[in-house]
Write an enzyme that holds these catalytic residues in place. Structure first.
Site, PDB file in Angstrom:
ATOM      1  N   HIS A 101      10.746  90.437  -1.470  1.00 36.56           N
ATOM      2  CA  HIS A 101      12.448  90.160  -1.554  1.00 36.56           C
ATOM      3  C   HIS A 101      12.517  91.743  -3.180  1.00 36.56           C
ATOM      4  O   HIS A 101      12.408  91.228  -3.584  1.00 36.56           O
ATOM      5  CB  HIS A 101      13.228  89.046  -2.121  1.00 36.56           C
ATOM      6  N   ASP A 104      12.575  89.834  -6.723  1.00 36.32           N
ATOM      7  CA  ASP A 104      11.170  89.554  -6.951  1.00 36.32           C
ATOM      8  C   ASP A 104      10.403  90.856  -7.929  1.00 36.32           C
ATOM      9  O   ASP A 104       9.335  89.853  -7.975  1.00 36.32           O
ATOM     10  CB  ASP A 104      10.246  89.019  -5.508  1.00 36.32           C
TER      11      ASP A 104
HETATM   12  C1  XLS Z   1      12.362  80.354   2.550  1.00 35.78           C
HETATM   13  C2  XLS Z   1      12.443  80.997   3.569  1.00 35.78           C
HETATM   14  C3  XLS Z   1      11.145  82.373   2.109  1.00 35.78           C
HETATM   15  C4  XLS Z   1      11.980  83.541   3.767  1.00 35.78           C
HETATM   16  C5  XLS Z   1      12.028  84.736   3.126  1.00 35.78           C
HETATM   17  O1  XLS Z   1      12.379  78.946   2.820  1.00 35.78           O
HETATM   18  O2  XLS Z   1      11.063  80.668   3.754  1.00 35.78           O
HETATM   19  O3  XLS Z   1      11.008  82.709   1.415  1.00 35.78           O
HETATM   20  O4  XLS Z   1      10.405  83.483   3.878  1.00 35.78           O
HETATM   21  O5  XLS Z   1      13.183  85.134   2.777  1.00 35.78           O
END
Ligand code: XLS
Ligand code: NI
Ligand code: NI
Length: 435
Positions: A101, A104
């Site tokens: 993301h 991150d």
């Molecule tokens: C959260 C989601 C997130 C997505 C990406 O529960 O799994 O990690 O994979 O935004």
């Protein structure tokens, strides 16, 4: 330059099932050719940057436990150190892909423009490492759920200015994904849902979400991005209710907003369980409806009832998931992203490596079991026997005919159905031979 974070840990190698080395692969052998393809190309593993690098070990009752050298993550120097450690980790594990993301990888700036500058600088930094033979980007995505501006949603926010902010955020993330040669782009709508219907106009919010996704697809075509656009179903958490509840709900949404054929699904093991399904149910739903894209591999703690995002450790479950994926032709642009995090007491760099080694090995074992089941053909043969009545000319004619024509065969006395065993225990025993 080596950061020294993983000092004392050597690159992880395949040593075979008898190895007792805790940091060796016993089942994942990237170069082993199975069904004409290297195992690495079948499984297409990816590290999730948010869990492995950005998460600081907090939970709702306690603060950070990890205290990595790149924490706190509010400074560009530390963002680059984090990237250095990330790429060292990918190399130690031989991970072919990773995912991020925006939030991150870059510190949040005081303004949108500052965040964007930080983000672009890090993307260039990644590009340098990837040109040098580093792993590829499986997908990029935007974090539109952590910052308080998104507390009431992103595309579904009652405030149109937040919709605009979400558009700007996704545009940047798509541009960056394209720049890094990303294979896919994901949208997970953690706060695209509601806390209470008392303050929510659901029809309007769904229309806004449908329009937003159409804008994303239009933009994808405008910039010539070749990857899949995927949405990731999850029933709840953080929202009480999320609109992308499960695969079937997402399919209905895509159809209503004219997006079938444009958008596929990124399915997550733990989300399937939260929705009251099995992982293979979600995969089979998506493959049957033609919207299967990729997977987020993890597991939940079955006692706690929330999304604990643990590394997978259940070979029979993983085997059935890969069985359905293989039956649908395997991954094309998708892959196996470890959307999984350490427990907050697992402080050591070695824990981070061991978690991925274990996850990759469990997936490899499950995958090999799935391959063996496909090759043996027992489940397929059982399906063919069970449905063989549909190969008769009468059955085919019936499907093309009317309700009255079908009824007429029964009235004339031609039809006398005889119940036959579903053979579930026999088939469960069959699967047990492979896992
Ligand atoms: C959260 C989601 C997130 C997505 C990406 O529960 O799994 O990690 O994979 O935004
Ligand atoms: Ni999740
Ligand atoms: Ni996920």
């Amino acid at each position: 330059m080596n950061t020294g974070f993983f000092d004392g840990i050597s690159p992880v190698r395949y040593e075979g099932p008898d190895s007792t080395n805790p940091l060796a692969f016993r089942h994942y052998n990237p170069d082993e050719v199975i069904m004409g393809k290297r195992m690495e190309e079948h499984l297409r593993f990816a590290v999730a940057y948010w869990h492995s690098l950005a998460w600081e070990g907090g939970d709702p009752f306690g603060g950070h436990t990890f205290e990595r050298p790149w924490h706190p993550q509010n400074d560009m120097g530390r963002a680059k150190l984090k990237a250095d450690v990330a790429f060292e980790m990918f190399a130690l594990l031989g991970q072919p892909f990773y995912c991020w993301h925006d939030a991150d990888i870059r510190p949040e700036g005081a303004t949108f423009a500052e965040s964007q500058r930080n983000f672009e600088e890090i993307i260039d930094y990644f590009a340098g490492k990837m040109d040098a033979g580093g792993p590829r980007l499986l997908w990029g995505t935007a974090n539109m759920f952590s910052h308080r501006r998104f507390m009431s949603g992103a595309a579904t926010n009652p405030d149109p200015d937040v919709f605009a902010w979400a558009a700007a955020t996704v545009k940047n993330c798509m541009d960056a994904t394209q720049k890094l040669g990303g294979e896919n782009y994901v949208l997970w709508g953690g706060r695209e849902g509601y806390e209470t219907l008392l303050n929510t106009d659901m029809g309007r919010e769904l229309d806004h979400m449908g329009r937003f996704l159409n804008m994303v697809v239009e933009y994808k075509h405008k910039i010539g991005f070749k990857g899949q656009i995927m949405v990731e179903p999850k029933p709840q958490e953080p929202s009480k209710h999320q609109y992308d509840y499960d695969a079937a709900t997402c399919y209905g949404f895509l159809q209503k907003y004219g997006l079938e054929g444009e958008v596929t699904l990124n399915l997550e093991q733990g989300h399937a369980i939260l929705a009251g399904h099995s992982f293979e149910h979600e995969i089979a739903t998506a493959t049957s409806l033609g919207v299967f894209g990729s997977i987020d591999m993890n597991r939940n703690d079955y006692q706690s009832g929330w999304d604990t995002d643990q590394f997978p450790n259940n070979v029979p479950e993983v085997a059935l998931a890969y069985y359905h994926i293989l039956n649908a032709g395997g991954f094309t642009r998708g892959g196996t992203n470890f959307d999984a995090k350490l427990r907050r007491q697992s402080l050591d760099p070695q824990d981070l490596i061991a978690a991925h080694v274990g996850g990759m090995d469990v997936c490899a074992r499950g995958f090999k079991a799935a391959v063996a089941m496909v090759a043996d053909g027992g489940l397929q043969a059982a399906l063919e026997t069970r449905y063989c009545g549909w190969d008769t000319p009468e059955a085919r004619t019936m499907l093309g005919g009317s309700l009255e024509q079908a009824a007429a065969r029964v009235v004339s006395g031609d039809v006398d159905p005889q119940p036959r065993s579903g053979r579930q225990e026999m088939l469960e025993n069959y699967v047990n031979r492979f896992v």
